[in-house]
Design a protein around this motif. Sequence first.
Motif, mmCIF file in Angstrom:
data_model
loop_
_atom_site.group_PDB
_atom_site.id
_atom_site.type_symbol
_atom_site.label_atom_id
_atom_site.label_comp_id
_atom_site.label_asym_id
_atom_site.label_seq_id
_atom_site.Cartn_x
_atom_site.Cartn_y
_atom_site.Cartn_z
ATOM 1 N N TYR A 1 0.899 -1.182 0.205
ATOM 2 C CA TYR A 1 0.001 0.081 -0.063
ATOM 3 C C TYR A 1 0.806 1.302 -0.038
ATOM 4 O O TYR A 1 0.199 2.225 -0.211
ATOM 5 C CB TYR A 1 -0.878 0.148 1.231
ATOM 6 C CG TYR A 1 -2.005 -1.324 1.141
ATOM 7 C CD1 TYR A 1 -2.285 -1.604 -0.100
ATOM 8 C CD2 TYR A 1 -2.528 -1.877 2.127
ATOM 9 C CE1 TYR A 1 -3.255 -2.638 -0.181
ATOM 10 C CE2 TYR A 1 -3.507 -2.788 2.271
ATOM 11 C CZ TYR A 1 -3.773 -3.102 1.003
ATOM 12 O OH TYR A 1 -4.537 -4.253 0.852
ATOM 13 N N TYR B 1 -11.728 -0.801 -1.861
ATOM 14 C CA TYR B 1 -12.153 -2.222 -1.666
ATOM 15 C C TYR B 1 -11.138 -3.049 -1.857
ATOM 16 O O TYR B 1 -10.502 -3.100 -3.042
ATOM 17 C CB TYR B 1 -13.412 -2.013 -2.547
ATOM 18 C CG TYR B 1 -14.539 -0.925 -2.416
ATOM 19 C CD1 TYR B 1 -15.192 -0.494 -1.249
ATOM 20 C CD2 TYR B 1 -14.209 0.005 -3.277
ATOM 21 C CE1 TYR B 1 -16.019 0.471 -1.119
ATOM 22 C CE2 TYR B 1 -15.190 1.354 -3.310
ATOM 23 C CZ TYR B 1 -15.943 1.422 -2.148
ATOM 24 O OH TYR B 1 -16.759 2.694 -2.139
ATOM 25 N N CYS B 2 -11.356 -4.259 -1.205
ATOM 26 C CA CYS B 2 -10.745 -5.429 -1.464
ATOM 27 C C CYS B 2 -11.625 -6.558 -1.984
ATOM 28 O O CYS B 2 -12.677 -6.931 -1.052
ATOM 29 C CB CYS B 2 -9.671 -6.033 -0.378
ATOM 30 S SG CYS B 2 -8.508 -4.807 -0.212
ATOM 31 N N THR C 1 -12.030 -13.862 8.835
ATOM 32 C CA THR C 1 -12.404 -12.949 7.663
ATOM 33 C C THR C 1 -13.661 -12.522 7.860
ATOM 34 O O THR C 1 -14.674 -13.216 8.237
ATOM 35 C CB THR C 1 -12.399 -13.906 6.503
ATOM 36 O OG1 THR C 1 -10.955 -14.642 6.160
ATOM 37 C CG2 THR C 1 -12.622 -13.260 5.159
ATOM 38 N N SER D 1 -17.381 -6.875 5.129
ATOM 39 C CA SER D 1 -17.829 -5.756 5.436
ATOM 40 C C SER D 1 -19.481 -5.520 5.046
ATOM 41 O O SER D 1 -19.487 -5.852 3.634
ATOM 42 C CB SER D 1 -17.088 -4.723 4.722
ATOM 43 O OG SER D 1 -15.667 -4.698 4.950
ATOM 44 N N GLY E 1 -7.285 -6.046 4.536
ATOM 45 C CA GLY E 1 -8.077 -5.091 5.212
ATOM 46 C C GLY E 1 -7.853 -4.502 6.419
ATOM 47 O O GLY E 1 -8.041 -3.583 6.982
ATOM 48 N N LYS E 2 -6.949 -5.365 7.058
ATOM 49 C CA LYS E 2 -6.600 -5.255 8.614
ATOM 50 C C LYS E 2 -5.287 -4.024 8.389
ATOM 51 O O LYS E 2 -4.257 -4.455 9.034
ATOM 52 C CB LYS E 2 -6.215 -6.506 9.308
ATOM 53 C CG LYS E 2 -7.276 -7.278 9.425
ATOM 54 C CD LYS E 2 -8.320 -6.947 10.560
ATOM 55 C CE LYS E 2 -9.426 -7.609 11.060
ATOM 56 N NZ LYS E 2 -10.537 -7.054 11.824
ATOM 57 N N GLU F 1 -8.820 0.781 8.341
ATOM 58 C CA GLU F 1 -9.331 -0.609 7.633
ATOM 59 C C GLU F 1 -9.914 -0.515 6.476
ATOM 60 O O GLU F 1 -10.356 0.610 6.116
ATOM 61 C CB GLU F 1 -10.213 -1.412 8.725
ATOM 62 C CG GLU F 1 -9.677 -1.834 9.980
ATOM 63 C CD GLU F 1 -10.246 -3.000 10.554
ATOM 64 O OE1 GLU F 1 -11.114 -3.547 9.769
ATOM 65 O OE2 GLU F 1 -9.869 -3.429 11.620
ATOM 66 N N ILE F 2 -9.663 -1.343 5.394
ATOM 67 C CA ILE F 2 -10.316 -1.394 4.140
ATOM 68 C C ILE F 2 -11.256 -2.456 3.838
ATOM 69 O O ILE F 2 -11.179 -3.424 4.519
ATOM 70 C CB ILE F 2 -9.188 -1.486 3.049
ATOM 71 C CG1 ILE F 2 -7.963 -0.456 3.196
ATOM 72 C CG2 ILE F 2 -9.762 -1.621 1.660
ATOM 73 C CD1 ILE F 2 -6.838 -0.904 2.284
ATOM 74 N N PRO F 3 -12.534 -1.839 3.587
ATOM 75 C CA PRO F 3 -13.804 -2.853 3.458
ATOM 76 C C PRO F 3 -13.201 -4.146 2.316
ATOM 77 O O PRO F 3 -12.576 -3.852 1.572
ATOM 78 C CB PRO F 3 -14.756 -2.277 2.803
ATOM 79 C CG PRO F 3 -14.550 -0.768 3.270
ATOM 80 C CD PRO F 3 -12.910 -0.636 3.187
ATOM 81 N N ILE F 4 -13.636 -5.274 2.990
ATOM 82 C CA ILE F 4 -13.059 -6.681 2.182
ATOM 83 C C ILE F 4 -14.589 -7.257 1.922
ATOM 84 O O ILE F 4 -15.520 -7.342 2.582
ATOM 85 C CB ILE F 4 -12.139 -7.456 2.696
ATOM 86 C CG1 ILE F 4 -12.861 -8.147 3.995
ATOM 87 C CG2 ILE F 4 -10.890 -6.636 3.118
ATOM 88 C CD1 ILE F 4 -11.912 -9.228 4.551
#
Length: 439
Positions: free
Chosen positions: A181, A189-190, A336, A339, A375-376, A380-383
């Motif tokens: 990153y 988003y992932c 896991t 989101s 995402g962690k 945090e990134i939504p997955i």
Amino acid sequence: MILLLLLLLLSPCFAADVASLRPAIRELADRDVPYLADLYRYLHTHPELSQQEQATSARIAKELAAAGFTVTANVGGYGVVGVLRTGDGPTVLIRTDLDALPVEEATGMPYASRVRARDAAGREVGVMHACGHDMHMTAFVGAARALAKLKDRWRGTLLMVGQPAEETVGGAARMVADGLYARFPRPDYCLALHVDGNLQSGWVGYREGFILAAVDAVDITIRGVGGHGAYPHKTHDPIVLAAQVILALQTIVSREVRPIDPAVVTVGSIHGGAKRNVIPDQVDLQLTVRTYSEDTRRHVLAAIERITRGLARAAGVPPDREPIIKLREDEQSPATYNSPELTRRAVAAIREALGAERVVEREPEMGSEDFGLFGKVRPEIPIFMFRLGTIDARRWAEAEKPGGVPLPSLHSALFWPEPEPTIRTGVEAMTAAALGLLR
């Protein structure tokens, strides 16, 4: 009403219209299936173990470059990153895993793997894509090709990530640590998919919230005092002690964890001794632990240590021969968590592409993945990970009959997906999910 529509069209949150793109998505998938089926068979017959994915990584890098992505190799090991920008808009990460398992294939398929390799311990093992990573890569490449061909219909950035070492639960962390990153655009988003050995091909499964458990790897060395098998009274037999430990560990879940709180303690490997009349000095156990709750995780790990050490003391093992218990920090991952908002958006797009009747809700499972680590980060990134059906109609019907033959599980030497319908569905679903997020 006209003003509202104009505002929506000009909004940076406005996503590509998946419904209008449905014919194009299907046409691209149909056109690519023969090529992708050949790619699938190549990947299936050339599996590589975790952290040995050199040729697999090179093939995925080649496919992404041919599709028009800017490609960087050797990120966090054999990781591959492809970037495609079409203008201002969201950044969407799509991830596939690259590695195979030390399983000798027994499917009898004409394209069955016959590969043998040395594992990390130097043992010669059969190698097989028994968890569907070959299918993951094939759908990944198909989605990359489709999205590149549709690049005039969306705005944003695609980040295609080929991750090594998923099966040993370390590859995602290594890629992030290697500047995923920092060196590349940070995603909004992932997305990922995983094959499902209990869902029909052509179907997709999903769930909001927790879908896969946390995983911890524990190594235990049961130490004793070896000697002649005819004189056990002069020894402290680590094999007998290991048997007691294995059985006692099963009481953690059955008697120490709340019945409605899921947990699993599995001893997957036991090695000790070399000759029938020699009591060895030690026995090595390898455990996998699965939990959802962090409190339960801590309790289970502490109980493993308490029980193991307590049984050793009860057996009279000398203090200098106490068990060695090691939590493998390089093989652990949190649960896991899909989101909810992202899940709803992606599932809506997949329904538009496949039809609502082919998109079904699934139950959470105790399997584990390190995809969630993408995402962690802070913030945090939504997955979102969805499940891809793999079972043809005939096998499905046979398994559903009373007394029918159960379907092979993932990681089984007998697992195989129905190739072409699974590929087509994976490509359409992932392409739609990405388009539902891109502007």
